[in-house]
Design an enzyme around this catalytic site. Structure first.
Site, PDB file in Angstrom:
ATOM      1  N   SER A 299       0.816  -1.210   0.000  1.00  0.00           N
ATOM      2  CA  SER A 299       0.000   0.000   0.000  1.00  0.00           C
ATOM      3  C   SER A 299       0.855   1.268   0.000  1.00  0.00           C
ATOM      4  O   SER A 299       1.486   1.587  -0.993  1.00  0.00           O
ATOM      5  CB  SER A 299      -0.946  -0.044   1.208  1.00  0.00           C
ATOM      6  N   ASP A 310       9.719   5.455 -10.581  1.00  0.00           N
ATOM      7  CA  ASP A 310       9.312   6.063 -11.850  1.00  0.00           C
ATOM      8  C   ASP A 310      10.102   7.328 -12.162  1.00  0.00           C
ATOM      9  O   ASP A 310      10.401   7.622 -13.324  1.00  0.00           O
ATOM     10  CB  ASP A 310       7.821   6.383 -11.816  1.00  0.00           C
ATOM     11  N   LYS A 324      -0.747  -4.272  -3.178  1.00  0.00           N
ATOM     12  CA  LYS A 324      -2.034  -3.686  -2.768  1.00  0.00           C
ATOM     13  C   LYS A 324      -2.126  -2.284  -3.357  1.00  0.00           C
ATOM     14  O   LYS A 324      -1.585  -1.328  -2.831  1.00  0.00           O
ATOM     15  CB  LYS A 324      -2.160  -3.630  -1.254  1.00  0.00           C
TER      16      LYS A 324
END
Length: 461
Positions: A299, A310, A324
C-alpha cells in the site's frame, strides 16, 4: 398475531424505512438510483431479522446481529473493505495517530498467556524492568489464559496517570513477578534511524502513521548533524511496512522529489479522482537513495517505492512487494462505528497500477535469513486474497480458500508467529528489527559505496 409481534414488526419497518431514506439520499447525491431489487431484498432482510428475534432458541443480541449483517455485506466486496464496530473504530484512530495512553509494550498471543515481544524504550514498561519473553499471566486479577489480544490491549490502555497491576512469569525466576505500572502517553515511533559508515544514512519506516514524515525529517536532521552535513547516500527501509495513511506516503515521497506527480487515484464516482504532485525541495539534495522492499511492503510503501522508481530517484532493491494498489476511505457512522471502503485504485506517476502485481525491484536481492529456513511458507500477496481486484481493475471471482500463510488481516490481529526462531531474538538489530547479519541491507550499503567510488572517479577525470 400478538400485539407484541405487531409492535416488533412495526419497529423493524421503521428501521427499514429509515435505512431506505438514508441510502436513497446517499444514492441521489452520487447520481445513482436504487433498483427495485434492492428494496425487495431489504424487505427479506427485515423478515429474517424478525424471525431471529421472535423464534430463535434464545434471545439474540440485536446489535450483534445488525453489526454482523453489515460486516457480512462488506466482506462480499473485496479483502480490504470492512465494518469497524465502535471499539475497532476507536483502536484504528489510535493506531493511525500514533499516540495513546498505555504501558509501552508490544505483545502477542502465547500458548498459555499474553507474551511480551518487547518493551518500547523509555516507557512505563521499560522503566519498570519488563523484558522481551515475559509472560503476562494476569492483568489486575484476571487470568490471561483465554484472553484475546484485543481484550488485553483494551485492559492495558487507559487514561494517563492511572495504575494497573500485571503479574508476570519470567524464565529463571522461581515465582511470578508483580508489576504496578502507571500509564503514560505512549508515542509509537514509526521511524528508526542511524548513521552508517562512509557517510551513509539508514532510515527505517515501519508504518505510515501521522508521525511518519515528521520523524523522517528528524531522522535526517540528526544524521546530518552527526555526519557534519556530509550525508552521501541513504538506505530507506520499507520492508514489512504494511502501509497506512495516503497523505503520509505522499509527504515521504515528496521529501526526495523536486517536481512531478507522486501518485494519482481513479475511482467510480466522476470528479472524485485525486492527484498529488511534488513540491520543490529534495532533503537528500540529489544524493543516491536505495529503497528496500519485500513481500511485506504494501500500500503506502508501494506508493513511495513506485514514485521514486518512476522518477528514477532511487534504486529499488529486495524482493517483489505485496501488490495492494487500492485506496480505502474510512467513513464514520452515527453510532461511533465506521466503514473501511475501497473507493479507488492508485497509479504510479508513469500510469502503472501495482494492484495484485506489486513493485518489481530494480535489483532483486533475496532475504537469505528466510531462504535458510526449511519450514518457510510462501508469503501471501494481494493476488492470493479472495475477491481481490485484478491488475486491470476488475474483481477476481476466484473462490479458492485462504492460504495458511500470513495475510494483512491476520498480522494486524497478532495471529502470526515470527518468521525467525525465538532463539534468534537476541541476535536482532534494535534499529532494523532484523538479523544483525542482514544480507539485503549489506547489499544496499555496498551499492551506495560503489556509487561513491564511481562519483569520485568521475569527478577526478
Amino acid at each position: 398475531m400478538s400485539s407484541e409481534k405487531k409492535s416488533a414488526r412495526g419497529w423493524l419497518w421503521l428501521v427499514v424505512v429509515f435505512i431506505l431514506f438514508i441510502v436513497g439520499v446517499q444514492a441521489a447525491n452520487n447520481g445513482m438510483a436504487l433498483g427495485r431489487i434492492t428494496y425487495e431484498k431489504l424487505k427479506v432482510f427485515t423478515e429474517v431479522l424478525d424471525l431471529v428475534r421472535t423464534q430463535y432458541v434464545e434471545e439474540a443480541d440485536e446489535e450483534k446481529l445488525l453489526y454482523g449483517a453489515i460486516g457480512g455485506m462488506l466482506e462480499t466486496l473485496d479483502p480490504h473493505s470492512s465494518f469497524l464496530n465502535p471499539d475497532s473504530f476507536k483502536e484504528m484512530k489510535v493506531d493511525t495517530k500514533g499516540e495513546f495512553g498505555g504501558l509501552g509494550i508490544e505483545i502477542t498471543r502465547g500458548e498459555q498467556a499474553i507474551k511480551v515481544v518487547a518493551p518500547i524504550a523509555d516507557t512505563p514498561a521499560d522503566r519498570a524492568g519488563m523484558k522481551a519473553g515475559d509472560l503476562i499471566i494476569k492483568i489486575e486479577d484476571e487470568s490471561t489464559q483465554d484472553m484475546n489480544l484485543m481484550d488485553a490491549v483494551k485492559r492495558m490502555r487507559g487514561k494517563p496517570d492511572t495504575d494497573i497491576k500485571l503479574t508476570v512469569v519470567r524464565e529463571g525466576e522461581p515465582k511470578p513477578l508483580v508489576f504496578t505500572l502507571t500509564r503514560a502517553i505512549i508515542k509509537i515511533s514509526s521511524v528508526k534511524w542511524r548513521a552508517e559508515q562512509n557517510n551513509l544514512a539508514y532510515v527505517r519506516i515501519t508504518s505510515f502513521n501521522e508521525q511518519a514524515r515528521p520523524l523522517l525529517d528528524k531522522a535526517l536532521d540528526e544524521i546530518e548533524a552527526e555526519l557534519k552535513g556530509n550525508v552521501r547516500g541513504l538506505v530507506l527501509d520499507l520492508r514489512n511496512n504494511p502501509g497506512g495513511l495516503l497523505d503520509q506516503a505522499v509527504q515521504v515521497s515528496d521529501a526526495f522529489l523536486n517536481k512531478g506527480r507522486i501518485v494519482y487515484t481513479k475511482g467510480r464516482i466522476p470528479g472524485k479522482d485525486l492527484s498529488f504532485d511534488a513540491r520543490n525541495g529534495d532533503l537528500m539534495e540529489g544524493a543516491p537513495i536505495v529503497v528496500l522492499v519485500n513481500g511485506g511492503s504494501a500500500s503506502a510503501s508501494e506508493i513511495v517505492a513506485g514514485a521514486l522508481q518512476d522518477h528514477k530517484r532511487a534504486v529499488i532493491m529486495g524482493t517483489q512487494s505485496f501488490g495492494k494498489g487500492s485506496v480505502q476511505t474510512i467513513l464514520p457512522l452515527s453510532d461511533g462505528s465506521g466503514v473501511r471502503l475501497t473507493t479507488a485504485l492508485y497509479y504510479t506517476p508513469s500510469g502503472r497500477t501495482i494492484q495484485a502485481k506489486g513493485i518489481v525491484p530494480d535489483i532483486v536481492v533475496e532475504d537469505l535469513t528466510l531462504i535458510k529456513r526449511k519450514d518457510r511458507l510462501e508469503r501471501t500477496k494481494e493476488k492470493d486474497l479472495k475477491g481481490h481486484f485484478n491488475n486491470d481493475g476488475k474483481r477476481s471471482m476466484d473462490d479458492k480458500e485462504e492460504t495458511t500463510s500470513t495475510t494483512e488481516d491476520s498480522a494486524k490481529k497478532g495471529d502470526t508467529k515470527s518468521t525467525e526462531d525465538e532463539d534468534d531474538q537476541a541476535e536482532r538489530d534494535s534499529v532494523t528489527g532484523r538479523s544483525k547479519d542482514d544480507y539485503q541491507l549489506k547489499r544496499a550499503l555496498d551499492l551506495l559505496r560503489g556509487l561513491q567510488v564511481f562519483q569520485t572517479t568521475a569527478a577526478q577525470n
